[in-house]
Design a protein around this motif. Structure first.
Motif, PDB file in Angstrom:
ATOM      1  N   ASP A 106       2.910  -0.787   8.806  1.00 42.77           N
ATOM      2  CA  ASP A 106       3.680  -1.787   8.372  1.00 42.77           C
ATOM      3  C   ASP A 106       4.825  -1.313   7.567  1.00 42.77           C
ATOM      4  OD1 ASP A 106       1.968  -0.867   6.489  1.00 42.77           O
ATOM      5  OD2 ASP A 106       1.025  -3.065   6.036  1.00 42.77           O
ATOM      6  N   CYS A 131       3.500  -1.701  -2.196  1.00 41.85           N
ATOM      7  CA  CYS A 131       2.240  -1.756  -1.575  1.00 41.85           C
ATOM      8  C   CYS A 131       1.985  -0.717  -0.621  1.00 41.85           C
ATOM      9  CB  CYS A 131       1.866  -2.885  -0.763  1.00 41.85           C
ATOM     10  SG  CYS A 131       0.228  -3.353  -0.267  1.00 41.85           S
ATOM     11  N   HIS A 133       3.856   0.408   1.829  1.00 43.33           N
ATOM     12  CA  HIS A 133       4.226   0.419   3.285  1.00 43.33           C
ATOM     13  C   HIS A 133       5.178   1.474   3.523  1.00 43.33           C
ATOM     14  CE1 HIS A 133       2.640  -4.123   3.491  1.00 43.33           C
ATOM     15  NE2 HIS A 133       1.861  -2.987   2.932  1.00 43.33           N
ATOM     16  N   GLU A 166       4.098  -7.811   7.117  1.00 42.65           N
ATOM     17  CA  GLU A 166       2.594  -7.960   6.751  1.00 42.65           C
ATOM     18  C   GLU A 166       2.298  -8.672   5.480  1.00 42.65           C
ATOM     19  OE1 GLU A 166      -1.008  -7.557   5.287  1.00 42.65           O
ATOM     20  OE2 GLU A 166       0.677  -6.635   3.946  1.00 42.65           O
ATOM     21  N   GLU A 167       3.301  -8.742   4.649  1.00 43.74           N
ATOM     22  CA  GLU A 167       3.284  -9.327   3.355  1.00 43.74           C
ATOM     23  C   GLU A 167       3.474 -10.975   3.565  1.00 43.74           C
ATOM     24  OE1 GLU A 167       1.777  -8.142   0.730  1.00 43.74           O
ATOM     25  OE2 GLU A 167       2.157  -5.878   0.953  1.00 43.74           O
ATOM     26  N   HIS A 191      -4.610   2.140   5.214  1.00 46.89           N
ATOM     27  CA  HIS A 191      -3.772   1.667   3.807  1.00 46.89           C
ATOM     28  C   HIS A 191      -3.998   2.518   2.730  1.00 46.89           C
ATOM     29  CE1 HIS A 191      -2.042  -0.941   0.972  1.00 46.89           C
ATOM     30  NE2 HIS A 191      -1.556  -2.091   1.921  1.00 46.89           N
TER      31      HIS A 191
END
Ligand code: NI
Length: 424
Positions: A106, A131, A133, A166-167, A191
């Motif tokens: 992502d 996060c 990504h 994605e968020e 992740h």
């Protein structure tokens, strides 16, 4: 005759031992080769990740990130299709024929102000890769480089999915709808995980992350002076009863061995102390480790709020606002693919560095791929006290241990290559 049989069986057994040993040797050699190749690219990986980190872009606005990825793919001579879901890219490496295996990263950042003071901090106020990504994207680009160096050896095709939104955007659902999976038969994603040290991964078969939905409700009564309650229809009472009644759904209606969450996270209504408002709004989140469980919970949520409103002579409007916040299915890992992750992880990192992932009631849109084909998502450790990689994702202090970049690139590469070579 008897002794001939014994000698014969013994020979077969020795041959078996020899082939197993050779095979293991082969795999150990392979793991070393991939890891070394990934480590050689560390400076390049770090520079890519820092460029993305300094220029974070929110969901479906990943134009510069997408352009950077395409530039690098062009340099590598890797072919790709663009756009998917506005900014997404699907690259392909290998024979161009089945079997096809997919890898996903992502690309989007968070609406968050970075509070870490370092040389490569976000240059855009109010946006941050909080996060990881940026690392996911970099590690997949790393795999593109390693796989393209090994393309003659691939026994099938690898599809690399660079996904937007994605968020809270359910970007994966748009990728699937627009055909990003092609004829891929399996998909992997990772992740970052701040609770496990760099150099480790966690994987788990079956349910891993929750199906997630949110709701908002409005209960309408009749406002008026508080000195004359009999002339009004008080929505505050109806909302209070609704919120209390909602607490019974998980505690009284769900099998205690399954997991669900229903939290009311805001209530807003009324502004003065001598008048009842005409309406009150409230809302919250719903989560379940099964997608069916989430649908049932939403169904009961609506019944309970509407029922409580009716009892108190009010009218209720309840919505899960699926157009803006699509319901996320649960992330459920395929057993066979989980075993593959575990085995490849052990090969590259050592069996002691492959842990069992914990189930968490957070959501991930990777679930949309898993609704289409078998998939497995796993966590990759980034914890490193020495560099300050100790903060949870979505924290303005989130900081990544960049040592993870070659580890992730090597894992992606080996997962895909070994999936293809062991496929038949
Ligand atoms: Ni994330």
């Amino acid at each position: 005759m008897g002794s001939f049989l014994i000698v014969h069986s013994l020979l077969i057994f020795l041959l078996f031992l020899l082939s197993t040993a050779l095979c293991n040797l082969d795999h150990t050699h392979y793991a070393k080769e991939i890891f070394q190749a990934a480590k050689r690219e560390k400076d390049w990986l770090v520079s890519i990740r820092r460029q993305i980190h300094e220029n974070p872009e929110l969901k479906f606005e990943e134009h510069n990130t997408s352009a950077l990825i395409r530039r690098e793919l062009d340099k590598l001579g890797v072919s790709y299709s663009y756009p998917f879901a506005q900014t997404g890219i699907v690259a392909e490496i290998g024979t161009g024929s089945p079997p096809v295996v997919a890898l996903r990263a992502d690309m989007d950042a968070l609406p968050l102000k970075e509070l870490v003071e370092w040389e490569h901090k976000s240059k855009i106020d109010g946006k941050m890769h909080g996060c990881g990504h940026d690392a996911h994207t970099t590690m997949l680009l790393g795999a593109a480089k390693l796989l393209s160096q090994r393309k003659e050896k691939l026994q099938g095709t690898v599809r690399l999915l660079f996904q937007p939104g994605e968020e809270g955007g359910a970007g994966a659902s748009h990728m699937v709808k627009e055909g990003a999976l092609g004829v891929a038969e399996a998909i992997f994603a990772m992740h970052v995980d701040f609770t496990s040290p760099t150099g480790t991964i966690g994987s788990k078969s079956g349910p891993l992350l929750a199906a997630v939905s949110s709701f908002e409700a409005k209960i309408v009564g009749k406002g008026g002076h508080a000195a004359e309650p009999h002339q009004n229809i008080d929505p505050i009472i109806a909302v209070s009863f609704s919120i209390l009644a909602l607490q019974q759904l998980v505690s009284r209606e769900i099998d205690p061995l399954s997991s669900q969450v229903l939290s009311v996270t805001y209530v807003s209504g009324g502004t003065v102390n001598n008048a009842s408002p005409s309406y009150v709004e409230f809302g919250g989140t719903l989560r379940s480790l099964t997608t069916d469980g989430l649908h049932q919970l939403i169904h009961r949520l609506k019944e309970v709020i509407q029922g409580q409103a009716a009892v108190h002579r009010c009218t209720a409007y309840v919505s899960t606002r699926e157009e803006e916040h699509p319901l996320l299915p649960a992330v459920v890992n395929d057993e066979r693919l989980h075993k593959h992750v575990k085995r490849v992880g052990s090969l590259l990192l050592g069996p002691q560095n492959v842990k069992v992932d914990k189930k968490v009631m957070a959501g991930e849109d990777f679930a949309f791929y898993q609704e289409a084909i078998p998939g497995s998502m796993f966590s990759i450790g980034i914890r490193n006290e020495e560099v300050g990689s100790i903060h949870s994702p979505h924290s303005p202090y989130f900081f990544l241990d960049e040592e993870v970049l070659p580890v992730g690139a090597a894992l992606h590469t080996a997962l895909a290559e070994l999936y293809l070579s062991e496929h038949l």
